[in-house]
Structures are given as structure tokens and as C-alpha cells.
Design a protein around this motif. Structure first.
Motif, mmCIF file in Angstrom:
data_model
loop_
_atom_site.group_PDB
_atom_site.id
_atom_site.type_symbol
_atom_site.label_atom_id
_atom_site.label_comp_id
_atom_site.label_asym_id
_atom_site.label_seq_id
_atom_site.Cartn_x
_atom_site.Cartn_y
_atom_site.Cartn_z
ATOM 1 N N ARG A 110 32.644 32.401 37.298
ATOM 2 C CA ARG A 110 33.817 31.972 38.071
ATOM 3 C C ARG A 110 33.668 32.505 39.501
ATOM 4 N NH1 ARG A 110 37.963 34.597 33.887
ATOM 5 N NH2 ARG A 110 36.408 36.224 34.258
ATOM 6 N N ARG A 128 43.931 34.754 42.115
ATOM 7 C CA ARG A 128 42.954 34.809 41.032
ATOM 8 C C ARG A 128 42.217 36.151 41.022
ATOM 9 N NH1 ARG A 128 42.704 29.081 42.017
ATOM 10 N NH2 ARG A 128 41.091 29.221 43.625
ATOM 11 N N ASP A 132 42.189 39.081 38.051
ATOM 12 C CA ASP A 132 40.862 39.399 37.534
ATOM 13 C C ASP A 132 40.212 38.197 36.853
ATOM 14 O OD1 ASP A 132 38.723 41.145 37.310
ATOM 15 O OD2 ASP A 132 39.276 41.764 35.284
ATOM 16 N N THR A 133 40.414 37.011 37.433
ATOM 17 C CA THR A 133 39.778 35.803 36.891
ATOM 18 C C THR A 133 38.695 35.283 37.825
ATOM 19 O OG1 THR A 133 41.501 34.403 37.876
ATOM 20 C CG2 THR A 133 41.828 35.139 35.587
ATOM 21 N N ASP A 135 34.753 36.168 38.982
ATOM 22 C CA ASP A 135 33.564 36.979 38.706
ATOM 23 C C ASP A 135 32.776 37.284 39.975
ATOM 24 O OD1 ASP A 135 33.989 36.927 35.885
ATOM 25 O OD2 ASP A 135 33.166 34.897 35.843
#
Length: 735
Positions: A110, A128, A132-133, A135
Motif C-alpha cells: 500500500r 491513511r 496505519d494503512t 506501507d
């Protein structure tokens, strides 16, 4: 610690944990490339292991196409699986970000990017990140100095970052061919990362173009040592030669012959590719000539809008065009694995920059053709564009002095009215001073810090000499009788440099040299085109009152000049060389002589195609202190051929304009403001023309223009003396 990717396994004993990590990493790699049989290239897993298992700082120097992005995407997911925060990637170009975000998505990574092209998405990206969505977050090095990002968002990112990646890391080094001052901030960023124990944040720097001096410089800046020795850098260097590339150099006698070769042979080059040109006008002229001959090509330069750049890149990736005709604006970050060819019309000033550009080709193909068609004017163009990212001491101290005197932040436009520097070099100088800690960017602009600043003239001089040495190496590449790939590998200090067996010197010329007669005619016609519009100034620069000039806002319509014309730009492929020769200053000083017939005939062609609303009724010239014969004879010649009266020249007031050419708009206008007057006889002739019912503009003649303020001010004076309109006409347009 250095590691050569042909040395075998990473030093240390094999363990169950290591094999488990390799299996886990390979599973991620298979998802990334979309193949179940995918495996690591030599050195890839060792770099991943250094980052994930040992949380090292690593510098990876590998050729384009080796898979550097696979290292940091795989490492990012492995670290995330172990509870680490998102990876922060500092990436220099929007094109690179677009490709990396797309590649990340294929592997289930992500990824998001924060840059100037997606400002409307920043709030959602921040949400986001908070959830913590994300990467991987990609940012430009310039973003690190954005006050809002630096002061508000970056501290939290540093606290949570699981890994820092510096892509195109050669930009850190001012010894490199593509130094960018904002990259120097990365050293400070690394120093703020947690650096001990399980909280140690791994750092990865990657590049395909770094010689040993640049490697040492980058490694030094990565290795901000911690108390536990965590600053030691793991350096992974692989062979840089590209087995798919077939290099060659073809010398042609003129720009027209080089273009004719391309017109003849572009269609037979494999697949789709890139044609590089040294200047914007050369790229645009070449693209136009190729399109006129039926080739599907488009130009891609610094003038291309960011939104259109993405469209053009995709058109090449989809093979909807045969080529992009590009300047160095298409450099780092463009990823088309099956790019079939790269042709250079004129040589870059550095073999390292050349290697980087040709390295875009043949990344996922067995064969790609790379051909350099050097020009006799290349060195001239290198000098013309010769700028340095090192600060000029006098100008740097002027900037610092103005910031100190202001006692508050100043915007770049406000600084422009205080120091005689154009916008781009001023912004670059501020970045260099900011990296040195002498200034800082705030919400209100730029302000002086309390940190003293010392001009490091010795270092800057060494860097300038190094860049001159790079130019000589580029000429050596063109003239070598040895293997061309081996030469480039040696320049990059590749210890495995060896003859390639494929280039024109190893295997004989592989390229055709003949030129179609029709192509010769088309090329000559294309480069013989004359006539470049000169956009009129419509508004005064801001802050003129600070320079003692009572002007602001829009220029009154009754004082404006109309759109003018130049015979050509100094950077044009065709007429540019002729004009650069004319305006070259020799050791004996400025050369002045009457205009030559070929230039006069070129000017006549411009007049013939100039679709003015009203035919001019007379010719007037700008007084010239440096080239009076050239300007005077040019004006008289135009008047004679156009059967127009030559009313003479304006007069200089108090010796005429002050200061040198160049500089920013505010200072250039201040230097010419009220420096011209209309002689009594000339004014009388204008009045007589009006009284006799003659209506029409005046042709205003000068030798060349840059900022356009001389033409604007001279035109204002003429309009004030009764001219109904002014049409500027010059031999050369700078730039």
C-alpha cells in the motif's frame, strides 16, 4: 563494509533463521513480479537481509534493471510483518513516484506519494498514515524543506518510520553529475532516526550511477554513527555493464546531417525509444521535423506540463509513439523495460549522465541500440548552459545581508527586488544556503539563521574542476578506439569493466551511415525555419518602488509593445549555431561588424511570414554601445528591403542602461527605466506621418533580447512619442 554481488553468499554462517527469512522474502518477490518461479538476483537477498535482520544502513550501487526497487519493497513488507512502521522513500522525480506506486500495488504494497502533482489528495493520505494503512510513503527531497511538512508531519513520520530509502542517492553528492541541494537534508533526517537496538531504523540508499568518489561521499552521509557503531554502512556494488546494449558513435558534419540520418533511419530502429537533445528548442525542432515526415513522435522537455508528461510517458510505454524526443527532463525515473533504443543528438557533458540516460534501454530485452551523434557545437552548448550548484560568494553574501537587514522572512519575489538574481538561480542558492544552515524556509518565506556561514571556495573550486574533467571524459568516450561499455564502466569505477564484444569498436559499426536525399532536403528545410515569437510584457515586476522606479501593476495598453519576432533562439539547432558564433565574446572583446547577408535574408523570411494586423510604416533601432554596426546595418537593411523609411536610433540618456545583461526582471527594468529618449527629428517624423494619414506600427530593431525589458522600455518611449504601435524585431532570442 563493501560487498561485491559476485562474491557468493553474504558473509556469515547459514542458519535456519536466514533460510526462513529467504523463503519469506522470495514469496513476497514472487507477488511483486507476478511469477511463481521468480528468484533473487545476486546480492538482492543479501541487501534485504542486511536491512531486515540486521537493521543496517546500506548503499546499493547496481545497474538500471537489476531490481533495486524490489529490495526496498520486499524489505518494507517484511519489516511491516515484524511490526515496523511505514517505509519513507525519498524519490527525486514524479515519473519515478508514479512507476513505484504502480509497482508497489502489484505486490500488495500500500503505497502513497506526497508531491506537487497530487495536493488534493494529501489530507486523505495523512488520514491513511494515521490509521496505519500505508506501507510506503514516497516524498520528494524538496518536500523535506516544506515548512508544513517539515515542522508538522515529518516529526511524527520519523517517530513511526520503519525504514528510510533514498532513491537515486548519487544526488546527495556534489561530486556527482546531478547534485541536488535538498538531498543534503537527508543526512540530518538520518541523524534524527532511532539508531540503537531493536528501535534502529534501517536505511537504504540506491543508485545506478556513482563512481567511487560519489560512493564514499554518500556512504559518509549515510553513516551518521551511533554510540553502538550503527553508522557503519554496508556497500553493495555490482557490475554496471549492460549485456543488452549495443553502443556506437556516429560523427556527422552538421545538425542538418544528424537530423537527416534520424529521418532516414528512425523507422528501422528496434521497438520504441528515446531521442535525446541538448536543448528545449532542439527537441521541439526535431520532433516537428520527424512528425512532418510521418513519424509518430512527441517532444518532452522542461516546458511540458506535469500532467502531459504522465500522458506522454504512458504513450511510450504502450508503444503508441515511436519515440519521445526529450531533453534531460526525461531522465531518472522513467521505466520502460522493453525500451528498444536511445539516440543522442548531441552529447551530454558527463559520461555518467550519458550512462544513466542510455541505461533506460534494454532492461528486459536481449537487444537495444544506443547511438550517439555528437555535434561540433556540443561544447559550446555545455558552456552556454554552464551553471553550478555551488554558491557564488558575492551573491550569497548579498542574499544573507538582505535577509539580516529585513529581520523577518522574505519571499523569493521580495528577495528578487533586493538582489539581482533570476528566480531559478536564486531558489537554488537559497537551497544551498539552507543546507549549510545559514538560512531556513518558514511559512513567510526565507529567513537568516544565527549560524555563521563561511564560503568554502576551495571545495567549490575542486567540484568545478571535477565537472570540467567530466566534460573531457565525455569527449574521450566519443574518440576512444577501445570498448565503449568498458570505458563507461571504468568511469564508474566498476572493477569488473571488460570489453563487451558488441559495440562499434568491438564488433565494427552496426549502424547504417547513408542518408536519403529526401531526408537531406527535409532536414535542411526544418532547420532553416526562422521566426520565434517574442511575447510582450504586460505587467511590471513587483517591488519596483524599492529600486526607485514608480511602477506597479499592469502596463497601460497605450504603452505596451505588440508581439515581436526573433530570427531564432541562440539554442536552436539550425540558426542557433550561426547566432552563437556571432555573439561569442573573444579574448579581444565584443566583435562588431555589419550584418551579414545570410542573416539579413533569414530576417526577410521572418518578415514575409509575420502576420501582423497592420503593416509597419517605419523602422527605428535601439541604440547599441557594444554592437552599433550590427544593429545599425540590420535596421537599415530591413528598411531598405521592406521599402520603409529608417527613422534612425533612439538616444541614450545619461550614458544608457546600467549593469550587465541577465539578472532578474526587477533589476533589468530598473537598469533601463528612462534610459532612452526619442530624438527631436525622429519625433518630428512620427508626427508628420500621423498628420499625413499614415497609420501603422514601427518596427523596433535590436540585436538580441533576454528579459525583454529593453524592448519594453524603448517601445514605451516610442509610444509616448506618438507611435501607434511597436513591433520588436531582433536577430536572437536568448535561451
Amino acid at each position: 563494509m563493501a560487498y561485491n554481488d559476485n562474491d557468493g553468499d553474504f558473509p556469515g554462517e547459514t542458519s535456519t533463521a536466514r533460510e526462513e527469512l529467504r523463503a519469506e522474502a522470495r514469496e513476497v518477490l514472487c507477488r511483486l513480479v507476478g511469477r511463481e518461479d521468480a528468484d533473487f538476483h545476486p546480492g538482492q537477498f543479501e541487501a534485504i537481509e542486511a536491512l531486515v535482520a540486521d537493521r543496517r544502513r546500506a548503499l546499493v550501487v547496481q545497474r538500471t534493471g537489476w531490481g533495486k526497487s524490489a529490495v526496498y519493497f520486499v524489505a518494507s513488507l517484511l519489516l511491516r510483518a515484524r511490526g515496523a512502521g511505514p517505509t519513507l522513500i525519498v524519490s527525486p522525480l514524479l515519473a519515478l513516484m508514479r512507476d513505484q506506486v504502480s509497482a508497489a500495488a502489484r505486490a500488495g504494497v500500500r503505497a502513497e506519494a506526497i508531491n506537487s502533482a497530487n495536493a488534493t489528495e494529501w489530507d486523505q493520505i495523512r488520514e491513511r498514515l494515521a490509521a496505519d494503512t500505508v506501507d510506503v510513503l514516497l516524498v520528494s527531497p524538496e518536500r523535506l524543506n516544506n515548512p508544513q511538512f517539515r515542522d508538522v508531519q515529518l516529526p511524527d513520520l520519523i517517530r513511526r518510520t520503519g525504514m528510510l530509502v533514498v532513491d537515486e542517492a548519487h544526488c546527495i553528492s556534489d561530486w556527482g553529475h546531478d547534485f541536488r541541494p535538498d538531498y543534503r537534508r537527508i543526512r540530518d533526517l538520518i541523524a534524527q532516526l532511532p539508531g540503537a537496538g531493536d528501535r534502529r531504523v534501517p536505511v537504504l540508499a540506491t543508485t545506478a550511477t556513482a563512481n567511487e568518489r560519489v560512493v564514499q561521499d554518500v556512504a559518509e552521509q549515510l553513516g551518521v554513527a551511533g554510540a553502538d557503531g550503527s553508522g557503519e554502512v554496508f556497500v553493495l556494488r555490482g557490475p554496471l555493464a549492460r549485456s543488452s546494449l549495443r553502443l556506437g558513435v556516429l560523427r556527422m558534419p552538421s545538425p542538418a546531417s544528424r537530423l537527416a540520418w534520424l529521418l532516414t533511419h528512425l523507422g528501422s530502429l528496434p521497438g520504441s525509444g528515446i531521442v535525446y537533445a541538448l536543448t528545449v528548442s532542439a527537441a521541439e525542432d526535431t520532433a516537428r521535423a520527424l512528425r512532418d515526415a510521418g513519424h509518430e513522435v512527441v517532444s518532452y522537455t522542461g516546458r511540458t506540463d506535469p500532467e502531459q508528461r504522465a500522458e506522454l510517458e504512458q504513450a511510450l510505454k504502450d508503444n503508441r509513439v515511436k519515440a519521445l524526443v526529450a531533453t534531460s527532463a526525461l531522465g531518472m525515473g522513467f521505466d520502460k523495460p522493453d525500451l528498444g533504443f536511445v539516440v543522442h543528438l548531441g552529447a551530454p557533458s558527463s559520461p555518467v549522465a550519458y550512462y544513466q540516460q542510455v541505461g533506460r534501454a534494454g532492461r528486459a530485452t536481449d537487444h537495444a541500440d544506443v547511438l550517439l551523434l555528437p555535434g561540433t557545437e556540443d561544447r559550446e552548448i555545455w558552456r552556454y548552459f554552464a551553471t553550478t550548484s555551488m554558491p557564488d560568494e558575492h551573491r550569497a553574501r548579498a542574499v544573507l545581508g538582505e535577509l539580516e537587514a529585513a529581520g523577518k522572512p522574505l519571499s523569493v519575489p521580495a528577495l528578487e527586488t533586493r538582489v539581482d538574481l533570476k528566480r531559478t538561480p536564486l531558489e537554488l542558492l537559497l537551497k544551498v544556503l539552507a543546507v549549510d544552515g545559514a538560512v531556513e524556509r518558514t511559512q513567510g518565506g526565507w529567513q537568516r539563521t544565527a549560524q555563521p556561514w563561511t564560503y568554502d571556495g576551495e571545495r567549490y573550486g575542486r567540484v568545478a574542476q571535477a565537472r570540467l574533467a567530466e566534460e573531457k571524459l565525455m569527449l574521450d568516450y566519443e574518440n576512444t578506439s577501445g570498448c565503449r561499455m568498458e570505458f563507461l564502466s571504468h568511469v564508474l569505477d566498476d572493477p569488473e569493466a571488460a570489453p563487451c564484444g558488441r559495440c562499434d569498436n568491438c564488433a565494427g559499426p552496426w549502424f547504417p551511415t547513408g542518408i536519403d536525399e529526401t531526408a537531406k532536403g527535409s532536414a535542411s528545410k526544418a532547420l532553416g525555419r526562422v521566426g520565434v515569437p517574442i511575447e510582450p510584457r504586460r505587467s511590471w515586476p513587483s517591488g519596483m518602488d524599492r529600486l526607485g522606479v514608480p511602477l506597479k501593476g499592469r502596463i497601460p495598453e497605450e504603452s505596451q509593445v505588440a508581439e515581436g519576432r526573433a530570427v531564432a533562439r541562440l539554442t536552436d539547432l539550425g540558426w542557433g549555431g550561426r547566432l552563437r558564433t556571432l555573439f561569442t565574446i573573444t579574448e579581444g572583446g565584443v566583435q562588431d561588424a555589419p550584418v551579414e547577408q545570410d542573416l539579413l535574408q533569414g530576417a526577410v523570411q521572418v518578415l514575409a511570414s509575420w502576420e501582423w494586423a497592420e503593416r509597419p510604416i517605419a523602422v527605428v533601432s535601439v541604440p547599441s554601445r557594444s554592437r552599433p554596426q550590427l544593429v545599425g546595418s540590420f535596421a537599415e537593411g530591413i528598411a531598405r528591403i521592406g521599402r520603409l523609411p529608417y527613422l534612425g536610433s533612439l538616444e541614450l540618456v545619461d550614458g544608457g542602461p546600467r549593469g550587465e545583461s541577465g539578472g532578474n526582471s526587477a533589476f533589468r527594468l530598473a537598469s533601463v527605466w528612462r534610459m532612452f529618449s526619442v530624438p527631436e527629428e525622429l519625433a518630428s517624423q512620427l508626427a508628420s506621418a500621423r498628420e499625413s494619414g499614415q497609420h501603422g506600427p514601427v518596427l523596433l530593431i535590436d540585436d538580441r533580447t533576454d528579459s525583454r525589458w529593453t524592448l519594453t522600455e524603448a517601445g514605451r518611449v516610442l509610444r509616448g512619442a506618438g507611435a501607434s504601435g511597436v513591433l520588436p524585431f531582433v536577430l536572437a532570442l536568448n535561451g
